[in-house]
Design a protein around this motif. Structure first.
Motif, PDB file in Angstrom:
ATOM      1  N   HIS A  63     -31.726  41.795  28.584  1.00  0.00           N
ATOM      2  CA  HIS A  63     -30.483  41.402  29.323  1.00  0.00           C
ATOM      3  C   HIS A  63     -29.431  40.988  28.393  1.00  0.00           C
TER       4      HIS A  63
ATOM      5  N   HIS B 247     -32.075  38.066  35.641  1.00  0.00           N
ATOM      6  CA  HIS B 247     -31.773  36.197  35.642  1.00  0.00           C
ATOM      7  C   HIS B 247     -32.279  35.544  36.816  1.00  0.00           C
TER       8      HIS B 247
ATOM      9  N   ASP C 209     -29.570  37.180  28.832  1.00  0.00           N
ATOM     10  CA  ASP C 209     -28.433  37.149  29.792  1.00  0.00           C
ATOM     11  C   ASP C 209     -27.173  36.734  28.815  1.00  0.00           C
TER      12      ASP C 209
ATOM     13  N   HIS D  38     -28.684  41.984  39.572  1.00  0.00           N
ATOM     14  CA  HIS D  38     -27.983  40.820  39.757  1.00  0.00           C
ATOM     15  C   HIS D  38     -27.687  40.719  41.143  1.00  0.00           C
TER      16      HIS D  38
ATOM     17  N   CYS E 123     -25.819  43.763  34.544  1.00  0.00           N
ATOM     18  CA  CYS E 123     -24.976  43.271  35.572  1.00  0.00           C
ATOM     19  C   CYS E 123     -23.915  44.292  35.862  1.00  0.00           C
TER      20      CYS E 123
HETATM   21 ZN   LIG Z   1     -25.650  38.859  35.815  1.00  0.00          ZN
END
Ligand SMILES: [Zn+2]
Length: 489
Positions: A143, A302, A371, A272, A172
């Protein structure tokens, strides 16, 4: 105290000198070398330990010629599966691991002695004496958000110095419109790389810029076409951030159709959620239903309960993950290791519970990802971009003993590889790509903090990417031996 520490460090550094040529170390000489750092012998003047090896020559079976290019002897092999580490020696030929041998080895005059076996090394075989240091798979960060950074910094030292050898970008919902062209633009990278498609990109391509509305059937068909093309071109799947406009305009129907298309081609749906705070549990339920009905492989991005008012929902988050798995949903989650999100990078606020982070680490379906974003100029939006992976080793394994080293390594290599079906990586085993780290747990330290987010970590002695040293003696080499990640479908 500082002085004593430096001496120890200097000595252990010497123990790691990479030899350009195979050197001869006798049975008696090996111990002395490891302790005294005097093992930098040339192979031209073998001078010690002759008696023992002559005895071995008489009693051992035939010597085998081997084509190994690199051998790392006498390390503690943590293989990425979570099983207990063992003393071992790892051999590499070209870009792959060719042999993993349990037990300690000795080398004398180009011959490696391992139990009753003897192997004749090539004259130019590189030898590294690990001397009890950990040998692990390179870490895999599924990520990331650093497309712009990689364009200007293709060596990716910020990642390599954390032990990260493979990355997946495009998370995302934010990817690039044309992935093959993006790869071309990147050229050779210091790390292995793969790119998810982004739902935001798909929506823009299918619906134009004015995409803050429900998609028509035709537009959804167009998205499905684009999705299929991307998967066929080697992308592992499609990412979403349903919290943000225009992605938040997605209806259940649209999401289900895309999930079914992904499921059909064995692509991953990385999400997400619509909400990570007030509507957190409802948002999980929304995705769980889509994943259950479509059969898609769901990556929950996440995982966290954001803001103090929602911290007490976290056990229910983990329970929902377990329940979905029990129902047959192919669900995994990733998490980072900081108590504030990027939104709170500048506020000083703690928005994620440390207790919850530790609960998450204990959950078998959660593994580690960063992330993390890095902008083209190297600016960061959070210290996790510089410290997430070493923090796991230094803080959670060594200092706090929240998790075992073996489990921690699995959560940073074997599990993300398995989840994304990354072909031939994430494990120290014959046939796997030689993405490997050598480090001593006591040396590893993340240094990035909220007010100093761009401090590089220390402690990775060697980082190998496809058999080439990308970090040597703690310093980046500038090698760009990364490869495109391949995903089994
Ligand atoms: Zn995100």
């Amino acid at each position: 105290m500082a002085k004593g520490r430096r001496t120890m460090f200097d000595r252990s550094r010497r123990e790691f000198i990479l030899q350009g040529l195979a050197w001869s170390v006798s049975l008696t000489g090996l111990t002395g070398c490891a302790a005294g750092g005097t093992h930098q012998q040339s192979n031209k003047e073998p001078n010690r330990g002759v008696t023992t090896t002559e005895l071995q020559r008489k009693t051992l079976p035939d010597i085998q010629d081997v084509d190994w290019d690199l051998i790392i002897t006498n390390g503690r092999v943590i293989d990425g599966t979570g099983k207990p580490g063992f003393s071992g020696t790892v051999a590499v030929t070209k870009d792959r691991i060719s042999s993993v041998m349990e037990g300690n080895a000795n080398i004398d005059q180009h011959v490696l002695y391992m139990g009753t076996e003897r192997y004749r090394l090539k004259p130019d075989c590189q030898v590294i004496l690990a001397d009890g240091a950990c040998i692990t798979p390179g870490f895999i960060d599924v990520h990331t958000h650093n497309e712009e950074y990689l364009k200007t910094n293709p060596r990716a030292e910020v990642r390599l110095l954390q032990g990260v050898t493979s990355q997946i970008g495009g998370n995302c919902g934010e990817s690039v419109d044309d992935i093959p062209r993006f790869y071309q633009r990147l050229g050779d990278l210091g790390i292995n790389y793969g790119q998810l498609m982004g739902y935001r990109n798909l929506r823009r391509l299918a619906m134009g810029e004015e995409a803050e509305r429900e998609a028509s059937s035709r537009e959804i068909d167009r998205m499905v076409d684009l999705l299929q093309q991307g998967l066929q071109a080697g992308s592992p799947g499609l990412s979403f951030a349903l919290e943000y406009a225009p992605q938040s305009s997605a209806t259940q129907r649209e999401l289900k159709i895309l999930a079914e298309a992904l499921a059909h081609h064995r692509g991953i749906m990385a999400t997400h959620l619509r909400s990570e705070s007030v509507q957190l549990l409802e948002s999980i339920d929304e995705m769980a239903e889509i994943a259950f009905e479509s059969g898609v492989s769901w990556q929950y991005s996440h995982v966290k309960a954001l803001f103090r008012d929602n911290w007490d929902k976290y056990p229910a988050v983990l329970q929902r993950i377990s329940d979905a798995v029990a129902k047959g949903v192919d669900l995994w989650g990733d998490m980072y290791l900081y108590d504030f999100s990027s939104w709170d990078f500048g506020t000083g606020r703690i928005s994620i519970s440390e207790e919850n982070i530790q609960l998450g680490l204990a959950h078998p379906r959660l593994f580690i990802a960063s992330d993390s974003g890095l902008y083209a100029n190297g600016r960061v939006s959070h210290p996790r971009a510089y410290g997430n992976f070493p923090k796991m080793l230094a803080h959670y394994v060594r200092d706090r003993q929240v998790i075992s080293l073996e489990e921690a390594v699995a959560k940073m290599s074997g599990l993300p590889a398995q989840r994304f079906r990354i072909s031939g990586r994430g494990k120290i085993a014959p046939g796997y790509k030689a993405d490997m780290l050598i480090f001593r747990l006591e040396d590893v330290q993340d240094r990035a903090e909220r007010n100093k987010p761009n401090l590089l970590p220390v402690g990775m002695r060697y980082v190998f990417v496809n058999g080439q040293a990308a970090v040597k003696e703690g310093e980046p080499t500038g090698n760009r031996s990364g490869q495109r990640l391949h995903f089994n479908s």
